[in-house]
Design an enzyme around this catalytic site. Structure first.
Site, PDB file in Angstrom:
ATOM      1  N   ARG A  16      73.705 -14.765  -5.733  1.00 40.68           N
ATOM      2  CA  ARG A  16      74.238 -14.579  -4.384  1.00 40.68           C
ATOM      3  C   ARG A  16      73.370 -15.222  -3.299  1.00 40.68           C
ATOM      4  O   ARG A  16      73.790 -15.386  -2.167  1.00 40.68           O
ATOM      5  CB  ARG A  16      74.427 -13.074  -4.110  1.00 40.68           C
ATOM      6  N   GLY A  78      71.315  -7.499 -17.928  1.00 38.97           N
ATOM      7  CA  GLY A  78      71.350  -6.284 -17.112  1.00 38.97           C
ATOM      8  C   GLY A  78      69.985  -5.651 -16.940  1.00 38.97           C
ATOM      9  O   GLY A  78      69.024  -6.010 -17.624  1.00 38.97           O
ATOM     10  N   ASN A 228      70.116  -9.263  -1.701  1.00 40.75           N
ATOM     11  CA  ASN A 228      70.924 -10.027  -2.653  1.00 40.75           C
ATOM     12  C   ASN A 228      71.405 -11.346  -2.070  1.00 40.75           C
ATOM     13  O   ASN A 228      71.772 -12.247  -2.808  1.00 40.75           O
ATOM     14  CB  ASN A 228      72.125  -9.207  -3.111  1.00 40.75           C
TER      15      ASN A 228
HETATM   16  C1  UD1 Z   1      70.891  -2.635  -8.652  1.00 44.25           C
HETATM   17  C2  UD1 Z   1      71.365  -1.296  -9.259  1.00 44.25           C
HETATM   18  C3  UD1 Z   1      72.068  -0.501  -8.166  1.00 44.25           C
HETATM   19  C4  UD1 Z   1      71.143  -0.296  -6.982  1.00 44.25           C
HETATM   20  C5  UD1 Z   1      70.597  -1.640  -6.486  1.00 44.25           C
HETATM   21  C6  UD1 Z   1      69.494  -1.386  -5.466  1.00 44.25           C
HETATM   22  C7  UD1 Z   1      71.845  -1.740 -11.615  1.00 44.25           C
HETATM   23  C8  UD1 Z   1      72.899  -1.952 -12.620  1.00 44.25           C
HETATM   24  N1  UD1 Z   1      72.262  -1.544 -10.364  1.00 44.25           N
HETATM   25  O1  UD1 Z   1      72.044  -3.372  -8.280  1.00 44.25           O
HETATM   26  O2  UD1 Z   1      72.477   0.782  -8.687  1.00 44.25           O
HETATM   27  O3  UD1 Z   1      71.833   0.370  -5.954  1.00 44.25           O
HETATM   28  O4  UD1 Z   1      70.005  -2.397  -7.561  1.00 44.25           O
HETATM   29  O5  UD1 Z   1      69.073  -2.579  -4.854  1.00 44.25           O
HETATM   30  O6  UD1 Z   1      70.692  -1.681 -11.941  1.00 44.25           O
HETATM   31  N2  UD1 Z   1      67.290  -8.128 -13.032  1.00 44.25           N
HETATM   32  C9  UD1 Z   1      66.647  -8.525 -14.175  1.00 44.25           C
HETATM   33  N3  UD1 Z   1      67.378  -8.787 -15.290  1.00 44.25           N
HETATM   34  C10 UD1 Z   1      68.727  -8.640 -15.311  1.00 44.25           C
HETATM   35  C11 UD1 Z   1      69.378  -8.226 -14.135  1.00 44.25           C
HETATM   36  C12 UD1 Z   1      68.638  -7.965 -13.013  1.00 44.25           C
HETATM   37  O7  UD1 Z   1      65.418  -8.663 -14.187  1.00 44.25           O
HETATM   38  O8  UD1 Z   1      69.309  -8.891 -16.375  1.00 44.25           O
HETATM   39  C13 UD1 Z   1      66.480  -7.841 -11.837  1.00 44.25           C
HETATM   40  C14 UD1 Z   1      66.804  -8.728 -10.643  1.00 44.25           C
HETATM   41  O9  UD1 Z   1      65.930  -9.848 -10.573  1.00 44.25           O
HETATM   42  C15 UD1 Z   1      66.586  -7.798  -9.456  1.00 44.25           C
HETATM   43  C16 UD1 Z   1      66.796  -6.407 -10.023  1.00 44.25           C
HETATM   44  O10 UD1 Z   1      66.738  -6.522 -11.427  1.00 44.25           O
HETATM   45  O11 UD1 Z   1      65.281  -7.897  -8.958  1.00 44.25           O
HETATM   46  C17 UD1 Z   1      68.119  -5.811  -9.594  1.00 44.25           C
HETATM   47  O12 UD1 Z   1      69.186  -6.656 -10.019  1.00 44.25           O
HETATM   48  P1  UD1 Z   1      70.421  -6.966  -9.093  1.00 44.25           P
HETATM   49  O13 UD1 Z   1      71.335  -7.864  -9.829  1.00 44.25           O
HETATM   50  O14 UD1 Z   1      69.964  -7.396  -7.758  1.00 44.25           O
HETATM   51  O15 UD1 Z   1      71.081  -5.517  -9.023  1.00 44.25           O
HETATM   52  P2  UD1 Z   1      72.035  -4.935  -7.905  1.00 44.25           P
HETATM   53  O16 UD1 Z   1      73.400  -5.429  -8.093  1.00 44.25           O
HETATM   54  O17 UD1 Z   1      71.417  -5.124  -6.580  1.00 44.25           O
HETATM   55 CA    CA Z   2      69.643  -6.214  -5.835  1.00 42.32          CA
END
Ligand code: UD1
Ligand code: CA
Length: 457
Positions: A16, A78, A228
């Site tokens: 995003r 995830g 994001n």
């Molecule tokens: C996530 C939470 C959501 C919360 C929000 C807060 C989940 C499923 N959802 O959503 O409940 O309200 O954060 O900001 O957790 N990342 C990895 N590996 C992955 C996916 C993500 O390392 O496979 C890391 C990303 O770099 C990021 C963090 O995890 O720093 C959160 O991921 P992101 O995709 O931003 O989650 P949100 O949709 O914001």
């Molecule tokens: Ca996030």
């Protein structure tokens, strides 16, 4: 003492953001988001910090260096899958583990400590850090049971209309009993609208196992901001800017208009220094006491002493000694050292040069690749001709030299102490101490020339 661990999730691509730069490396007031998160975790005294990085995320590791251990998440399946990658480093440890997202740069060390204290006091196996959001769109919603305990967390995309109406959000920060976390994480599935392994599902799994789960609500909801996209990035910068400015003001720095003052995270400023509007202080800049940083000055990676006045000027990788002044509209470039009581006026550019105490460079002058002694006066329009098209050469000017206006000093050349250089001279040869150098053609007067010319025409 209970051992404490932190897992920082930083492997997501950040689609995003629409950027070539890895999401967590986007800076907020000069520091990458993941830097803010890891620094706060370090301040909260962790026994180990493990950062989960993704393929192509070498920049994250290069930037954080030995502040953290690293595990690689090859495919971004995830947040739960990301945490699972830390199992080889942490799984067998006894202790408390906090999980933090690398994209929540406003989270503070105080909050992490309060969260861990709450978690350890309640004896919960999992505690989620929640916040009230006026606009909860995009965040996971915290669903409470009738007895107010946390039942589960539902992602925006999986939520029913009633669940979406909930304004308590998951900040993406959690505290777990380490062993319970790694046991529960194996049970997370990806039966959801995004086909991802969600970390928040661990809370429901623990709950269904009759383990105690708890929530700690952030008193300061701005800390919850998850970045994001670039709109949220700008919002984070505004909040971080205010926080940094307030810290400096509480430490004794005057800001005429803090809303229009931009100070990056690592900048240090001494007491009774005044910062006018539109100033941008960046990088590793250090400013002393009783200095005046005038409107629209930009200072990057520089060291400014006490009682210095900077008026609408740009200073990069330079040093300015006590009681010196510069501006308006002057420019100090890399490797410039200005000693004490030096006056640099308007439209002066200085690069890779040392300027001794009490020297004056009043106006419209270029100094490059040079050393200048003390009590020198450079007249208006002096040019240090340091570049011959191939290489840069050095110029030295000794103490008490007086360089007249519009002189060109052609490098390499030395002008020794106690000398005069006549205005308009082009100096190509060394000038010995205590002498006068004149290097310009003599003036000729042709008397009556104007009248004679008129008669001819
Ligand atoms: C996530 C939470 C959501 C919360 C929000 C807060 C989940 C499923 N959802 O959503 O409940 O309200 O954060 O900001 O957790 N990342 C990895 N590996 C992955 C996916 C993500 O390392 O496979 C890391 C990303 O770099 C990021 C963090 O995890 O720093 C959160 O991921 P992101 O995709 O931003 O989650 P949100 O949709 O914001
Ligand atoms: Ca996030």
């Amino acid at each position: 003492m209970t051992k404490r661990f932190a897992i920082v999730l930083a492997a997501g691509q950040g689609t995003r953001m629409k950027s070539k730069l890895y999401k967590v490396m986007h800076p907020v007031m000069g520091k990458p988001m993941v830097g803010h998160v890891v620094d706060q975790a370090m301040a909260a005294k962790m026994d180990k910090i493990v950062t989960v990085t993704g393929v192509g995320a070498e920049t994250v590791q290069d930037y954080l260096g030995d502040k953290s251990d690293y595990v690689l998440q090859e495919e971004q399946l995830g947040t739960a899958h990301a945490v699972e990658q830390a199992a080889p480093l942490l799984k067998h440890e006894e202790g408390t583990t906090i999980v933090i997202c690398g994209d929540t740069p406003l989270l503070t060390m105080e909050t992490l400590e309060a969260l861990m204290a709450h978690h350890e006091e309640t004896g919960a196996k999992g505690t989620v850090l929640t916040a009230h959001a006026d606009n909860p769109f995009g965040y996971g919603r915290v669903i409470r049971a009738t007895d107010e305990s946390v039942a589960k967390i539902v992602e925006e995309k999986d939520a029913s209309a009633t669940e979406r109406a909930v304004k308590e959000i998951n900040t993406g920060t959690y505290c777990f009993d380490n062993k319970a976390l790694f046991e529960a994480i194996e049970k997370v599935d990806n039966n959801n609208s995004q086909g991802e392994y969600y970390l928040p599902d661990v809370i429901e799994i623990l709950k269904n196992n009759n383990e105690l789960v708890s929530a700690y609500q952030l008193p300061n909801k701005e800390e919850a901001l998850g970045v994001n996209d670039r709109v949220a990035l700008a919002e984070a910068a505004t909040l971080m800017k205010r926080r940094i400015n307030e810290k400096h003001m509480r430490n004794g720095v005057t800001m005429v208009d803090p809303a229009n003052t931009y100070i990056e995270s690592d900048v240090v400023i001494g007491q009774d220094t005044v910062i006018e509007p539109g100033v941008y202080l960046k990088g590793q800049t250090v400013i002393g006491e009783d200095s005046m940083i005038g409107a629209h000055s930009v200072i990057v990676d520089s060291e400014i002493g006490d009682k210095v006045t900077v008026t609408s000027s740009t200073i990069e990788s330079a040093v300015m000694g006590n009681e010196s002044n510069i501006g308006p509209n002057s420019h100090l470039r890399a490797d410039t050292v200005i000693k004490e009581h030096v006056h640099i006026g308007n439209f002066v550019e200085i690069k890779k040069a040392t300027i001794g105490n009490y020297t004056k460079i009043g106006h419209l002058t270029y100094v490059g690749d040079a050393t200048l002694g003390e009590h020198i006066n450079l007249g208006c329009g002096t040019v240090f001709v340091n570049y011959n098209g191939k290489e840069k050469n050095h110029i030295h000017v000794g103490d008490h030299a007086f360089i007249g206006c519009n002189a060109n000093l052609i490098a390499p050349v030395t002008i020794e102490e106690n000398t005069f250089v006549a205005a308009g001279s082009t100096i190509t040869d060394n000038v010995p101490a205590d002498s006068l150098a004149i290097a310009r053609s003599r003036q000729t007067i042709k008397e009556g020339y104007v009248n004679k010319k008129a008669q001819k025409d």
